[in-house]
Scaffold this motif. Structure first.
Motif, PDB file in Angstrom:
ATOM      1  N   ARG A   1       1.052  -1.020  -0.482  1.00 42.15           N
ATOM      2  CA  ARG A   1      -0.164   0.172  -0.206  1.00 42.15           C
ATOM      3  C   ARG A   1       0.928   1.006  -0.077  1.00 42.15           C
ATOM      4  O   ARG A   1      -0.062   2.391  -0.376  1.00 42.15           O
ATOM      5  N   ARG A   2       2.412   0.880  -0.431  1.00 37.01           N
ATOM      6  CA  ARG A   2       2.785   2.635   0.097  1.00 37.01           C
ATOM      7  C   ARG A   2       3.068   2.359  -1.968  1.00 37.01           C
ATOM      8  O   ARG A   2       3.500   4.513  -1.780  1.00 37.01           O
ATOM      9  N   GLN A   3       2.643   1.827  -2.816  1.00 36.20           N
ATOM     10  CA  GLN A   3       2.740   1.601  -3.724  1.00 36.20           C
ATOM     11  C   GLN A   3       1.635   2.309  -4.541  1.00 36.20           C
ATOM     12  O   GLN A   3       0.514   2.057  -3.641  1.00 36.20           O
ATOM     13  N   PRO A   4       1.093   3.262  -5.452  1.00 36.72           N
ATOM     14  CA  PRO A   4      -0.037   3.764  -5.554  1.00 36.72           C
ATOM     15  C   PRO A   4      -0.627   2.613  -6.441  1.00 36.72           C
ATOM     16  O   PRO A   4      -2.115   2.041  -5.967  1.00 36.72           O
ATOM     17  N   ILE A   5       0.280   1.886  -7.085  1.00 36.81           N
ATOM     18  CA  ILE A   5      -0.911   0.492  -7.851  1.00 36.81           C
ATOM     19  C   ILE A   5      -1.434  -0.795  -6.931  1.00 36.81           C
ATOM     20  O   ILE A   5      -2.304  -1.112  -6.661  1.00 36.81           O
ATOM     21  N   GLY A   6      -0.290  -0.253  -5.622  1.00 36.83           N
ATOM     22  CA  GLY A   6      -0.294  -1.885  -4.711  1.00 36.83           C
ATOM     23  C   GLY A   6      -1.620  -0.851  -3.829  1.00 36.83           C
ATOM     24  O   GLY A   6      -2.794  -1.839  -3.044  1.00 36.83           O
ATOM     25  N   ARG A   7      -1.977   0.301  -3.817  1.00 33.04           N
ATOM     26  CA  ARG A   7      -3.046   0.458  -2.679  1.00 33.04           C
ATOM     27  C   ARG A   7      -4.240   0.686  -4.201  1.00 33.04           C
ATOM     28  O   ARG A   7      -5.903   0.087  -3.639  1.00 33.04           O
ATOM     29  N   PHE A   8      -4.315   0.576  -4.776  1.00 32.31           N
ATOM     30  CA  PHE A   8      -5.223   0.656  -6.350  1.00 32.31           C
ATOM     31  C   PHE A   8      -6.037  -0.728  -6.270  1.00 32.31           C
ATOM     32  O   PHE A   8      -7.488  -1.018  -5.858  1.00 32.31           O
ATOM     33  N   LEU A   9      -5.377  -1.473  -6.081  1.00 30.73           N
ATOM     34  CA  LEU A   9      -5.674  -2.938  -6.275  1.00 30.73           C
ATOM     35  C   LEU A   9      -6.148  -3.882  -4.931  1.00 30.73           C
ATOM     36  O   LEU A   9      -6.874  -4.735  -4.901  1.00 30.73           O
ATOM     37  N   TYR A  10      -5.341  -3.260  -3.876  1.00 25.46           N
ATOM     38  CA  TYR A  10      -6.036  -2.892  -2.327  1.00 25.46           C
ATOM     39  C   TYR A  10      -7.561  -3.057  -2.187  1.00 25.46           C
ATOM     40  O   TYR A  10      -8.283  -3.280  -1.828  1.00 25.46           O
ATOM     41  N   ALA A  11      -7.909  -1.992  -3.131  1.00 22.82           N
ATOM     42  CA  ALA A  11      -9.274  -1.466  -2.867  1.00 22.82           C
ATOM     43  C   ALA A  11      -9.973  -2.146  -2.896  1.00 22.82           C
ATOM     44  O   ALA A  11     -11.691  -2.834  -2.141  1.00 22.82           O
ATOM     45  N   PRO A  12     -10.321  -2.805  -4.145  1.00 19.53           N
ATOM     46  CA  PRO A  12     -11.870  -3.929  -3.817  1.00 19.53           C
ATOM     47  C   PRO A  12     -10.767  -5.449  -3.299  1.00 19.53           C
ATOM     48  O   PRO A  12     -12.552  -6.385  -2.660  1.00 19.53           O
ATOM     49  N   LEU A  13     -10.042  -5.501  -3.280  1.00 22.31           N
ATOM     50  CA  LEU A  13      -9.458  -7.204  -2.425  1.00 22.31           C
ATOM     51  C   LEU A  13      -9.783  -7.282  -0.594  1.00 22.31           C
ATOM     52  O   LEU A  13     -10.638  -7.641  -0.130  1.00 22.31           O
ATOM     53  N   ARG A  14      -9.865  -5.956  -0.246  1.00 23.09           N
ATOM     54  CA  ARG A  14      -9.955  -5.613   1.141  1.00 23.09           C
ATOM     55  C   ARG A  14     -11.408  -5.888   1.349  1.00 23.09           C
ATOM     56  O   ARG A  14     -12.265  -5.798   2.988  1.00 23.09           O
ATOM     57  N   LEU A  15     -12.240  -5.515   0.390  1.00 23.67           N
ATOM     58  CA  LEU A  15     -13.942  -5.772   0.881  1.00 23.67           C
ATOM     59  C   LEU A  15     -14.452  -7.050   0.972  1.00 23.67           C
ATOM     60  O   LEU A  15     -13.647  -8.399   0.389  1.00 23.67           O
ATOM     61  N   ALA A  16     -15.633  -7.960   1.669  1.00 22.13           N
ATOM     62  CA  ALA A  16     -15.134  -8.859   2.141  1.00 22.13           C
ATOM     63  C   ALA A  16     -17.009  -9.013   0.552  1.00 22.13           C
ATOM     64  O   ALA A  16     -17.933  -8.837   0.895  1.00 22.13           O
ATOM     65  N   ASN A  17     -16.398 -10.245   0.215  1.00 18.25           N
ATOM     66  CA  ASN A  17     -17.708 -11.068  -0.426  1.00 18.25           C
ATOM     67  C   ASN A  17     -18.269 -10.071  -1.737  1.00 18.25           C
ATOM     68  O   ASN A  17     -19.631  -9.756  -1.766  1.00 18.25           O
ATOM     69  N   PRO A  18     -17.572  -8.887  -2.382  1.00 20.65           N
ATOM     70  CA  PRO A  18     -18.516  -8.039  -2.719  1.00 20.65           C
ATOM     71  C   PRO A  18     -18.580  -8.528  -4.752  1.00 20.65           C
ATOM     72  O   PRO A  18     -18.244  -9.367  -4.629  1.00 20.65           O
ATOM     73  N   ASP A  19     -20.112  -7.619  -5.013  1.00 22.62           N
ATOM     74  CA  ASP A  19     -20.220  -8.260  -5.936  1.00 22.62           C
ATOM     75  C   ASP A  19     -19.496  -8.089  -7.068  1.00 22.62           C
ATOM     76  O   ASP A  19     -19.156  -6.779  -6.586  1.00 22.62           O
ATOM     77  N   PRO A  20     -19.546  -8.969  -8.142  1.00 17.86           N
ATOM     78  CA  PRO A  20     -18.536  -7.983  -9.464  1.00 17.86           C
ATOM     79  C   PRO A  20     -18.518  -6.874  -9.954  1.00 17.86           C
ATOM     80  O   PRO A  20     -17.709  -5.880 -10.192  1.00 17.86           O
ATOM     81  N   GLU A  21     -20.624  -6.049  -9.218  1.00 21.17           N
ATOM     82  CA  GLU A  21     -19.893  -4.673 -10.056  1.00 21.17           C
ATOM     83  C   GLU A  21     -19.638  -3.527  -9.100  1.00 21.17           C
ATOM     84  O   GLU A  21     -19.166  -2.752  -9.486  1.00 21.17           O
ATOM     85  N   VAL A  22     -19.319  -4.185  -7.428  1.00 16.52           N
ATOM     86  CA  VAL A  22     -18.583  -3.499  -6.762  1.00 16.52           C
ATOM     87  C   VAL A  22     -17.672  -3.565  -6.766  1.00 16.52           C
ATOM     88  O   VAL A  22     -16.942  -2.486  -6.005  1.00 16.52           O
ATOM     89  N   PHE A  23     -17.072  -4.571  -6.886  1.00 17.75           N
ATOM     90  CA  PHE A  23     -15.766  -5.460  -7.430  1.00 17.75           C
ATOM     91  C   PHE A  23     -15.439  -4.421  -7.833  1.00 17.75           C
ATOM     92  O   PHE A  23     -14.197  -3.148  -7.971  1.00 17.75           O
ATOM     93  N   LYS A  24     -15.529  -3.595  -9.300  1.00 11.63           N
ATOM     94  CA  LYS A  24     -15.396  -2.825 -10.846  1.00 11.63           C
ATOM     95  C   LYS A  24     -15.743  -1.780  -9.373  1.00 11.63           C
ATOM     96  O   LYS A  24     -14.927  -0.888  -9.768  1.00 11.63           O
ATOM     97  N   LEU A  25     -16.148  -1.298  -9.250  1.00 12.50           N
ATOM     98  CA  LEU A  25     -16.697   0.503  -9.049  1.00 12.50           C
ATOM     99  C   LEU A  25     -15.623   0.781  -7.740  1.00 12.50           C
ATOM    100  O   LEU A  25     -15.364   2.009  -7.636  1.00 12.50           O
TER     101      LEU A  25
END
Length: 229
Positions: free
Chosen positions: A68-92
């Motif tokens: 998360r110290r890198q922008p790409i890490g924070r970018f990809l972590y944003a949907p991965l930290r969610l608990a069981n997101p719907d694919p549309e929520v994952f994309k959002l």
């Protein structure tokens, strides 16, 4: 000509030009350090997260969290930290995080744009003031005499501010365009990494549904017996 003589002969506008040059230099050095840290580790982070996501999403989320110290890490972590997101929520979540990270990469652009616009104008102003000062002491009867010999020297010195303003503006413009190229490249990288991660998630979603995390909601089962009629 020493630096002090250059400032004195360039006139009063050399001081704001010096301030603009220092601001531009500080911004350029900070942005170079910023981009150097990003570009050297970005590809490795993307590959590790995507490889882990193809096997275990929890491991992928852990790797992204550590990056998360890198922008790409924070970018990809944003949907991965969610608990069981719907694919549309994952994309959002990906799109929202991308907007935030790309906006942070534009820091310093406005300052460089201001320097690029102001420096030539200040240089031109210094030249005009120098010409006014040089020509103000000339009388019509002095034309062609030795009394006007110093005018040529005064005009040449008044052009110093214009040259200084152009140097500051051109240098700032070169690095501004370089940083813009880095930003456009980041947009492509973010889009590609986000699409790859979203595609993996959509492929895996039907398999694990809402049971990816231990805190997934399980449907209630009604064990009551049907009433006899």
């Amino acid at each position: 000509m020493t630096f002090q003589e250059l400032i004195e002969k360039g006139g009063p506008v050399m001081w704001p030009l010096l301030a603009l040059s220092l601001l531009s230099l500080g911004t350029i050095l900070e942005r170079l350090w910023f981009w150097a840290r990003i570009l050297t580790k970005e590809r490795e982070i993307i590959d590790r997260i995507l490889e882990a996501a193809s096997r275990n999403w929890d491991v992928a989320a852990e790797i992204a969290g550590q990056a998360r110290r890198q922008p790409i890490g924070r970018f990809l972590y944003a949907p991965l930290r969610l608990a069981n997101p719907d694919p549309e929520v994952f994309k959002l979540a990906l799109e929202s995080s991308a907007d935030e990270e790309l906006a942070s990469m534009r820091q310093g652009d406005k300052l460089l744009e201001a320097v690029i616009a102001l420096a030539p104008l200040l240089g031109l102003l210094g030249t005009v003031l120098g010409l006014i000062r040089s020509l103000s002491g000339i009388r019509l009867g002095d034309l062609g005499t030795s009394s006007t010999a110093g005018v040529t020297l005064g005009i040449s010195e008044s052009l110093i501010s214009t040259a200084a303003g152009l140097v500051v503006a051109i240098t700032s413009l070169v690095f501004y365009r370089l940083f813009q190229a880095f930003l456009f490249n980041q947009i492509k990288i973010f889009r590609k990494a986000g699409n790859d991660l979203e595609l993996l998630y959509r492929q895996e979603w039907p398999k694990f549904g809402i049971n990816r995390h231990s805190n997934a909601i399980k449907p209630k089962i009604d064990s009551s017996e049907p009433s006899d009629r």
